[in-house]
Motif scaffolding. Sequence first.
Motif, PDB file in Angstrom:
ATOM      1  N   MET A   1     -26.265  21.623 -70.923  1.00  9.73           N
ATOM      2  CA  MET A   1     -25.752  22.886 -70.410  1.00  9.73           C
ATOM      3  C   MET A   1     -25.880  22.956 -68.896  1.00  9.73           C
ATOM      4  O   MET A   1     -24.911  23.206 -68.189  1.00  9.73           O
ATOM      5  N   ASP A   2     -27.103  22.718 -68.378  1.00 11.82           N
ATOM      6  CA  ASP A   2     -27.311  22.759 -66.931  1.00 11.82           C
ATOM      7  C   ASP A   2     -26.572  21.612 -66.259  1.00 11.82           C
ATOM      8  O   ASP A   2     -26.692  20.450 -66.654  1.00 11.82           O
ATOM      9  N   ASN A   3     -25.782  21.957 -65.244  1.00 11.85           N
ATOM     10  CA  ASN A   3     -25.013  20.976 -64.465  1.00 11.85           C
ATOM     11  C   ASN A   3     -23.980  20.234 -65.296  1.00 11.85           C
ATOM     12  O   ASN A   3     -23.481  19.184 -64.887  1.00 11.85           O
ATOM     13  N   THR A   4     -23.643  20.797 -66.456  1.00 11.97           N
ATOM     14  CA  THR A   4     -22.533  20.299 -67.261  1.00 11.97           C
ATOM     15  C   THR A   4     -21.553  21.443 -67.502  1.00 11.97           C
ATOM     16  O   THR A   4     -20.382  21.350 -67.163  1.00 11.97           O
ATOM     17  N   LEU A   5     -22.053  22.529 -68.051  1.00 14.80           N
ATOM     18  CA  LEU A   5     -21.274  23.753 -68.172  1.00 14.80           C
ATOM     19  C   LEU A   5     -21.539  24.687 -66.989  1.00 14.80           C
ATOM     20  O   LEU A   5     -20.617  25.256 -66.414  1.00 14.80           O
ATOM     21  N   LEU A   6     -22.819  24.819 -66.656  1.00 15.51           N
ATOM     22  CA  LEU A   6     -23.225  25.731 -65.583  1.00 15.51           C
ATOM     23  C   LEU A   6     -23.720  24.959 -64.363  1.00 15.51           C
ATOM     24  O   LEU A   6     -24.334  23.903 -64.507  1.00 15.51           O
ATOM     25  N   GLN A   7     -23.465  25.515 -63.196  1.00 16.73           N
ATOM     26  CA  GLN A   7     -24.009  24.952 -61.959  1.00 16.73           C
ATOM     27  C   GLN A   7     -25.425  25.493 -61.796  1.00 16.73           C
ATOM     28  O   GLN A   7     -25.670  26.457 -61.092  1.00 16.73           O
ATOM     29  N   GLU A 104     -32.660  32.025 -76.124  1.00 19.13           N
ATOM     30  CA  GLU A 104     -32.288  33.345 -75.611  1.00 19.13           C
ATOM     31  C   GLU A 104     -31.768  33.262 -74.176  1.00 19.13           C
ATOM     32  O   GLU A 104     -30.763  33.898 -73.827  1.00 19.13           O
ATOM     33  N   ALA A 105     -32.428  32.465 -73.349  1.00 18.76           N
ATOM     34  CA  ALA A 105     -31.988  32.313 -71.958  1.00 18.76           C
ATOM     35  C   ALA A 105     -30.613  31.640 -71.897  1.00 18.76           C
ATOM     36  O   ALA A 105     -29.760  32.012 -71.076  1.00 18.76           O
ATOM     37  N   ALA A 106     -30.401  30.642 -72.753  1.00 20.20           N
ATOM     38  CA  ALA A 106     -29.117  29.951 -72.787  1.00 20.20           C
ATOM     39  C   ALA A 106     -28.013  30.901 -73.233  1.00 20.20           C
ATOM     40  O   ALA A 106     -26.919  30.930 -72.644  1.00 20.20           O
ATOM     41  N   GLN A 107     -28.280  31.669 -74.269  1.00 23.53           N
ATOM     42  CA  GLN A 107     -27.281  32.625 -74.753  1.00 23.53           C
ATOM     43  C   GLN A 107     -26.913  33.632 -73.675  1.00 23.53           C
ATOM     44  O   GLN A 107     -25.730  33.949 -73.474  1.00 23.53           O
ATOM     45  N   GLY A 114     -19.135  34.217 -69.577  1.00 27.24           N
ATOM     46  CA  GLY A 114     -17.930  34.445 -70.369  1.00 27.24           C
ATOM     47  C   GLY A 114     -17.477  33.299 -71.243  1.00 27.24           C
ATOM     48  O   GLY A 114     -16.307  33.273 -71.656  1.00 27.24           O
ATOM     49  N   ILE A 115     -18.368  32.364 -71.572  1.00 30.88           N
ATOM     50  CA  ILE A 115     -17.932  31.217 -72.375  1.00 30.88           C
ATOM     51  C   ILE A 115     -18.676  31.089 -73.701  1.00 30.88           C
ATOM     52  O   ILE A 115     -18.398  30.173 -74.483  1.00 30.88           O
ATOM     53  N   ALA A 116     -19.589  31.992 -73.992  1.00 34.51           N
ATOM     54  CA  ALA A 116     -20.401  31.864 -75.212  1.00 34.51           C
ATOM     55  C   ALA A 116     -19.542  31.845 -76.470  1.00 34.51           C
ATOM     56  O   ALA A 116     -19.866  31.158 -77.446  1.00 34.51           O
ATOM     57  N   HIS A 117     -18.416  32.579 -76.455  1.00 38.70           N
ATOM     58  CA  HIS A 117     -17.611  32.702 -77.671  1.00 38.70           C
ATOM     59  C   HIS A 117     -16.906  31.410 -78.062  1.00 38.70           C
ATOM     60  O   HIS A 117     -16.408  31.289 -79.189  1.00 38.70           O
ATOM     61  N   TYR A 118     -16.883  30.429 -77.175  1.00 36.79           N
ATOM     62  CA  TYR A 118     -16.246  29.157 -77.514  1.00 36.79           C
ATOM     63  C   TYR A 118     -17.126  28.300 -78.425  1.00 36.79           C
ATOM     64  O   TYR A 118     -16.632  27.348 -79.030  1.00 36.79           O
ATOM     65  N   PHE A 119     -18.391  28.612 -78.520  1.00 42.48           N
ATOM     66  CA  PHE A 119     -19.330  27.736 -79.222  1.00 42.48           C
ATOM     67  C   PHE A 119     -19.674  28.264 -80.612  1.00 42.48           C
ATOM     68  O   PHE A 119     -19.910  29.450 -80.797  1.00 42.48           O
TER      69      PHE A 119
END
Length: 209
Positions: A1-7, A104-107, A114-119
Motif C-alpha cells: 500500500m505505502d508507495n504503491t497506492l499511496l505516496q 483500521e489505519a489502512a482503511q 477515495g479508492i477503498a471501494h475498489y477493493f
Amino acid sequence: MDNTLLQSRIDFTGMKQAIFRLLTEYELCAYDFEWQEFTASQLIEMARQSGRLRPEVEALIWEAVTEFEKRGMYGANLEPYVPEVLEYLSHECHLVVLTNNAQEAAQEALHNTGIAHYFDYIVGREQMTVLKPSPSGIHYILRYYPDVPSERWMLVGDSWIDGKAAQDSNIRFAAYKGNIKEMEKWKVHPVLHINDMRELIQSLVWKTK
C-alpha cells in the motif's frame, strides 16, 4: 500500500529506531545491534522469537509503530494513475490490499483518498500471524479465495519484503519503482518491473501466461 497506492510519508527509519530503543530498554536487544539492516517487522519478529517479549512491552512497540503510521499516512496523496488503473482492474479481477499497517489505519487512508471501494478486502497486520516478508498475509488471502489458484494472483509492491512474501507463497511479484539492488540482495526476482501503474493494464501477465 505505502508507495504503491499511496505516496506514504511514514518515517520508517524513525520507526525502526523507536522499536530498537524499546527493545534495548527492556533488554531484548544489545545496544550495538545493527538495527538499521532490518525492517521494523523483522525487529519485532526477532523479539518475539526470543521468547522474552512480554505482552505489555509488545503493546508499547505497536503503539509507537501506530503513531508513526498515523503521522505518515495523514493527508497522503495517491500514486499517479492509481484510480484509473483500479477502475479498470476492478472489472477484471479481485483486488485486495495487503499491508503491514494496522487495518483500521489502512482503511482510513484508503477511504480518505477515495479508492477503498475498489477493493474486496483490506488485510492489515491483525490478520497475519507474522508480518511481511513472511507469507502469512498472502496465505490468509488465498484461504479467503479458495476457488482462485495461487498462479492466478499477482502481488504489486515497491519493497523486497513484498517480493519475498510473494515468492514464498508461489505467487507472482511485480515491482513498482522498486529498489532493484535491494531485491537482488534478498534474492527477490520480480516477473515485472514497472514505473507507471498503467503498465499493469498493458501487461496483464496473469492472463497471458
